[in-house]
Design a protein around this motif. Structure first.
Motif, mmCIF file in Angstrom:
data_model
loop_
_atom_site.group_PDB
_atom_site.id
_atom_site.type_symbol
_atom_site.label_atom_id
_atom_site.label_comp_id
_atom_site.label_asym_id
_atom_site.label_seq_id
_atom_site.Cartn_x
_atom_site.Cartn_y
_atom_site.Cartn_z
ATOM 1 N N THR A 1 -27.310 31.686 18.929
ATOM 2 C CA THR A 1 -28.568 31.972 19.620
ATOM 3 C C THR A 1 -28.588 31.268 20.936
ATOM 4 O O THR A 1 -28.316 30.172 21.214
ATOM 5 N N SER A 2 -29.295 31.682 21.816
ATOM 6 C CA SER A 2 -29.523 31.387 23.163
ATOM 7 C C SER A 2 -30.992 30.403 23.132
ATOM 8 O O SER A 2 -30.937 29.501 24.098
ATOM 9 N N THR A 3 -31.517 30.181 22.142
ATOM 10 C CA THR A 3 -32.695 29.514 21.842
ATOM 11 C C THR A 3 -32.217 27.865 21.475
ATOM 12 O O THR A 3 -32.061 27.803 20.300
ATOM 13 N N ARG A 4 -32.018 27.295 22.335
ATOM 14 C CA ARG A 4 -31.346 25.970 21.850
ATOM 15 C C ARG A 4 -32.151 24.494 22.070
ATOM 16 O O ARG A 4 -31.782 23.643 21.737
ATOM 17 N N GLU A 5 -33.299 24.770 22.578
ATOM 18 C CA GLU A 5 -34.185 23.589 22.987
ATOM 19 C C GLU A 5 -34.529 23.040 21.463
ATOM 20 O O GLU A 5 -35.155 23.560 20.824
ATOM 21 N N ASP B 1 -26.574 22.284 13.333
ATOM 22 C CA ASP B 1 -27.588 22.400 14.468
ATOM 23 C C ASP B 1 -27.252 23.749 15.391
ATOM 24 O O ASP B 1 -27.531 24.150 16.228
ATOM 25 N N GLY B 2 -26.642 24.487 14.516
ATOM 26 C CA GLY B 2 -26.062 26.101 15.103
ATOM 27 C C GLY B 2 -24.786 26.142 16.076
ATOM 28 O O GLY B 2 -24.851 27.147 16.434
ATOM 29 N N ARG B 3 -24.305 24.980 16.258
ATOM 30 C CA ARG B 3 -23.046 25.064 17.138
ATOM 31 C C ARG B 3 -21.872 25.370 15.986
ATOM 32 O O ARG B 3 -21.776 25.036 15.074
#
Length: 375
Positions: A90-94, A70-72
């Motif tokens: 990335t700051s796009t986490r929604e 999930d990008g974490r």
């Protein structure tokens, strides 16, 4: 006629999948077999996401840290026996976290793969498959991009502790990670081994035309780099000092073959404190993979079919996969030790083995847990 040919190719693939013999290669005489039996092998769930590809410990020896689907990037707290969030790419986490098929959102949320700490600063460098080469400080948080050069599929990295220079791989200039099976099936050879100097901000391509460039590791004394070519099941040794390269028929300028004909598809490579290098093999060879490797046209023809080969591969690995790891000797690259589950305790895939304090941390891009095994 063309549709009929495609149909025959598809049927052939289905038959090969169903008839595959997954017994794989056996270690040669004299090699050490480390057979793993549960409960000796501890499974550590990665809450909320899956696919702990790679592991790294910080300059204090804490961790490990690993990247998830999930990008974490999360950190293991040994005293509390739990993972905590450390960084994102990335700051796009929604819509990134939570129970869903993360592969469909990883190009937006990021997919951190290779990790390495700069020993002099405590900064964590990250090879994110989509966001490129990034860096985050010792306190974690949002990582920042280190270079603007467009990278299609950033995969693995290692850092020279003496200079801070980062060596990393770009697996393909054509395919992204969410279609990495396409890179394998097509015979794509656009992978690269690259060098980044944080002091000058200069990026240099050291090797190109690689067949799915993957894991990378610097030798103990820093005189060469090993880089994995997944699609050809071999490892190349790139000499950082031209005079170190041996003159053999296999040599090509300042690189040579370090290990060939590995018993499976190699992923990441890490130094072992006992000497040599651990190589995670995504899955062992079978009749199917051997046939496909010697008939590249079959893979290219199959890509023309209206088939989601990533999904096919996902099911195949889940039900038929058989990952393993091998430790290669320092000088000659021969197999000196084999790590493999037995008697129903087989891993569907192994991406990496990180050895620290007589413990093996075992990663996989396909499982919702990390493995920990005491030697």
């Amino acid at each position: 006629m063309v549709k009929l040919l495609f149909l025959l190719v598809a049927i052939s693939f289905v038959l090969l999948f169903s008839l595959t013999d997954f017994s794989g290669e056996s270690p040669k005489h004299g090699e050490s077999m480390m057979s793993v039996h549960l409960p000796d092998f501890r499974l550590i769930p990665t809450t909320g996401a899956s696919g702990p590809e790679s592991f790294v410990f910080d300059i204090s020896g804490d961790g490990p840290y690993t990247g998830l689907s999930d990008g974490r990037i999360v950190k293991w707290l040994a005293n509390d026996s739990r993972w905590i969030d450390f960084a994102v790419t990335t700051s796009t986490r929604e819509g990134c976290e939570g129970p869903h098929e993360h592969q469909r959102t990883e190009h937006v949320c990021g997919r951190p793969l290779g990790l390495a700490f700069d020993k002099s600063t405590g900064d964590l460098y990250i090879a994110d498959a989509y966001m490129g080469l990034l860096k985050v400080g010792p306190e974690g948080g949002l990582a920042t991009r280190e270079l603007d050069e467009p990278l299609r599929f950033t995969n693995s990295l290692d850092i020279d502790p003496r200079t801070g220079v980062v060596y990393f791989t770009d697996s393909s200039s054509v395919y992204q990670r969410r279609n990495y099976i396409g890179a394998m099936m097509s015979g794509d050879k656009t992978g690269r081994l690259m060098k980044y100097d944080p002091n000058t901000k200069q990026v240099t391509t050291l090797l190109s035309n690689l067949a799915f460039a993957n894991g990378v590791v610097l030798s103990q004394n820093g005189d060469y780099i090993l880089v994995v070519e997944t699609a050809t099941c071999r490892i190349l040794r790139y000499w950082l000092n031209d005079t170190s390269s041996t003159t053999t028929p296999e040599s090509r300028g300042n690189y040579e073959f370090f290990a060939e004909r590995l018993p499976g598809f190699p992923d990441n490579i890490k130094r072992s404190p006992r000497g040599g290098y651990w190589v995670g093999l995504n899955t062992k060879h079978s009749k199917l993979t051997k046939f496909a490797m010697s008939n590249a046209w079959l893979g290219r023809a199959a890509l023309g079919l209206p088939v989601d080969w990533m999904k096919v591969h996902s099911y195949w690995v889940k039900y038929k996969g058989n990952g393993m790891a091998v430790r290669l000797s320092e000088g000659s690259g021969v197999i000196s030790e084999v790590f493999e589950g037995k008697n129903g305790n087989k891993w569907m895939s192994i991406s990496e083995v990180e050895e620290k304090d007589a413990t093996l941390w075992v990663g996989s891009v396909n499982t919702p847990f990390a493995g920990m095994y005491k030697i």
